[in-house]
Motif scaffolding. Structure first.
Motif, PDB file in Angstrom:
ATOM      1  N   ALA A  63      -4.145  -7.436   0.094  1.00 59.61           N
ATOM      2  CA  ALA A  63      -4.467  -6.018   0.226  1.00 59.61           C
ATOM      3  C   ALA A  63      -3.361  -5.152  -0.361  1.00 59.61           C
ATOM      4  O   ALA A  63      -2.170  -5.438  -0.203  1.00 59.61           O
ATOM      5  N   ILE A  64      -3.769  -4.100  -1.044  1.00 59.04           N
ATOM      6  CA  ILE A  64      -2.852  -3.047  -1.479  1.00 59.04           C
ATOM      7  C   ILE A  64      -2.936  -1.935  -0.441  1.00 59.04           C
ATOM      8  O   ILE A  64      -3.956  -1.247  -0.332  1.00 59.04           O
ATOM      9  N   GLY A  65      -1.901  -1.798   0.360  1.00 60.27           N
ATOM     10  CA  GLY A  65      -1.934  -0.825   1.445  1.00 60.27           C
ATOM     11  C   GLY A  65      -2.733  -1.353   2.624  1.00 60.27           C
ATOM     12  O   GLY A  65      -2.956  -2.556   2.782  1.00 60.27           O
ATOM     13  N   GLY A  66      -3.183  -0.447   3.456  1.00 62.44           N
ATOM     14  CA  GLY A  66      -3.900  -0.835   4.663  1.00 62.44           C
ATOM     15  C   GLY A  66      -2.956  -1.141   5.803  1.00 62.44           C
ATOM     16  O   GLY A  66      -1.750  -1.315   5.600  1.00 62.44           O
ATOM     17  N   ASN A 125       1.828  -3.227  -8.751  1.00 57.50           N
ATOM     18  CA  ASN A 125       1.094  -4.351  -8.177  1.00 57.50           C
ATOM     19  C   ASN A 125       2.017  -5.495  -7.787  1.00 57.50           C
ATOM     20  O   ASN A 125       1.750  -6.210  -6.812  1.00 57.50           O
ATOM     21  N   ALA A 126       3.114  -5.673  -8.528  1.00 59.52           N
ATOM     22  CA  ALA A 126       4.077  -6.706  -8.160  1.00 59.52           C
ATOM     23  C   ALA A 126       4.706  -6.400  -6.803  1.00 59.52           C
ATOM     24  O   ALA A 126       4.944  -7.304  -5.991  1.00 59.52           O
ATOM     25  N   MET A 127       4.955  -5.124  -6.544  1.00 55.77           N
ATOM     26  CA  MET A 127       5.516  -4.764  -5.245  1.00 55.77           C
ATOM     27  C   MET A 127       4.530  -5.048  -4.119  1.00 55.77           C
ATOM     28  O   MET A 127       4.916  -5.497  -3.037  1.00 55.77           O
ATOM     29  N   TRP A 128       3.229  -4.839  -4.383  1.00 58.23           N
ATOM     30  CA  TRP A 128       2.251  -5.153  -3.345  1.00 58.23           C
ATOM     31  C   TRP A 128       2.049  -6.659  -3.204  1.00 58.23           C
ATOM     32  O   TRP A 128       1.773  -7.154  -2.110  1.00 58.23           O
TER      33      TRP A 128
END
Length: 327
Positions: free
Chosen positions: A131-134, A157-160
């Motif tokens: 998931a990205i965020g949430g 996206n790499a950080m997520w």
């Protein structure tokens, strides 16, 4: 301003033990909610906390709060040091692992994101839908990173990839962080660094705080080039593995696991010379990572699960969906 008021909480704690001859590296990953951090006998922190780092409420005395407590509540500790909180945390990491910590590097997550963008992105294998965020409180993700081999990610996206923990544990997130660190090591090639020098320099200026003396930087850069082509292994302290449990961490067993992991890294076959060991620290941020081989070239272990003992990062971070895809 927030740092001045609340100091630093180290969200990710890694110790990198690097052989200075071969570049062989062992990444030791410490849970941010580890309790009762011990300190080396006779050290300044041991004098202040002879029974380990603890207080009330217990949730405010995890290892990730050592830096903040030292800077905000104990003005006499490490008086005169530029980074008093870092010195305290270094002694905590030494007490847990039994290793001498020479340096620290604190990484700003936004700076790492910019660095990855300046590199042109980074390629990793994604073995879980992330998931990205949430949040666990019901906030919906803004999107997902889908599973697949050789996924080329932007800095965001790499950080997520490194930070996502909705539906997964902190320990799973720790494992992915070592994959990202290794991928950055392998993919930050000199040609890219030269052609994108200005963007990388701008990102680096916002990325890192460290106590490495300027006089040692040339030697560190030379060492980094050896690390790039040398084996990288990881040791993750996770529940029931390598002496760790949340309620009753066995620090003697944890130190033994660290010693054995480093010995295994040194003994692993590689085209470089057989090394001896030197230690350095990276108290926070998402650091190091692996080569991220594709499904066709990888010889992965059966799963990417965390295990007792050292794991080869290339194998642990390989694409593990090949058999399902073929079936």
């Amino acid at each position: 301003d927030q740092v001045e008021e609340f100091s630093v909480r180290t969200d990710t704690i890694m110790l990198a033990s690097i052989d200075t001859e071969s570049g062989a590296t062992t990444i030791i990953q410490i849970p941010r909610n580890l309790q009762f951090t011990p300190f080396p006998e006779g050290s300044e922190m041991d004098d202040a906390f002879p029974n380990g780092f603890r207080g009330e409420p217990a949730g405010d005395w995890y290892i990730n709060s050592i830096w903040a407590h030292t800077e905000l509540g104990f003005p006499d500790l490490f008086a005169g040091s530029t980074y008093r909180g870092a010195e305290a945390l270094k002694q905590g990491v030494e007490g847990i692992t039994g290793l001498k910590v020479d340096y620290f590097a604190m990484l700003n997550i936004d700076g790492v994101q910019q660095l990855i963008d300046a590199m042109g992105g980074v390629t990793v294998n994604i073995n879980q839908r992330l998931a990205i965020g949430g949040s666990s409180e019901g906030k919906r993700p803004s999107g997902y990173l889908e599973p697949g081999p050789d996924q080329h990610l932007t800095g965001y996206n790499a950080m997520w990839y490194a930070r996502s923990r909705l539906d997964y544990s902190d320990y799973d997130r720790m494992a992915r962080q070592s994959c990202l660190v290794s991928a950055i090591i392998r993919q930050a090639n000199p040609a890219t660094m030269l052609t994108r020098y200005e963007a990388i320099a701008a990102a680096s200026s916002q990325m890192i705080v460290t106590d490495i003396p300027q006089r040692d930087l040339p030697a560190i850069v030379e060492l980094a080039l050896r690390v790039k082509d040398a084996p990288v292994t990881r040791l993750v302290y996770s529940p029931g593995k390598n002496g760790y449990s949340y309620e009753y961490p066995d620090f003697e067993a944890m130190r033994a696991a660290a010693e054995e992991a480093i010995a295994a890294t040194i003994a692993s076959p590689s085209p470089t010379a057989v090394p001896s060991v030197s230690a350095a620290a990276s108290p926070t941020g998402s650091t190091s990572a692996s080569a991220s081989p594709s499904a066709s070239s990888a010889s992965p272990s059966p799963t990417g699960d965390l295990t007792d003992g050292a794991q080869n990062v290339t194998d642990a971070c390989a694409w593990h969906g090949a058999e399902d895809d073929e079936g």
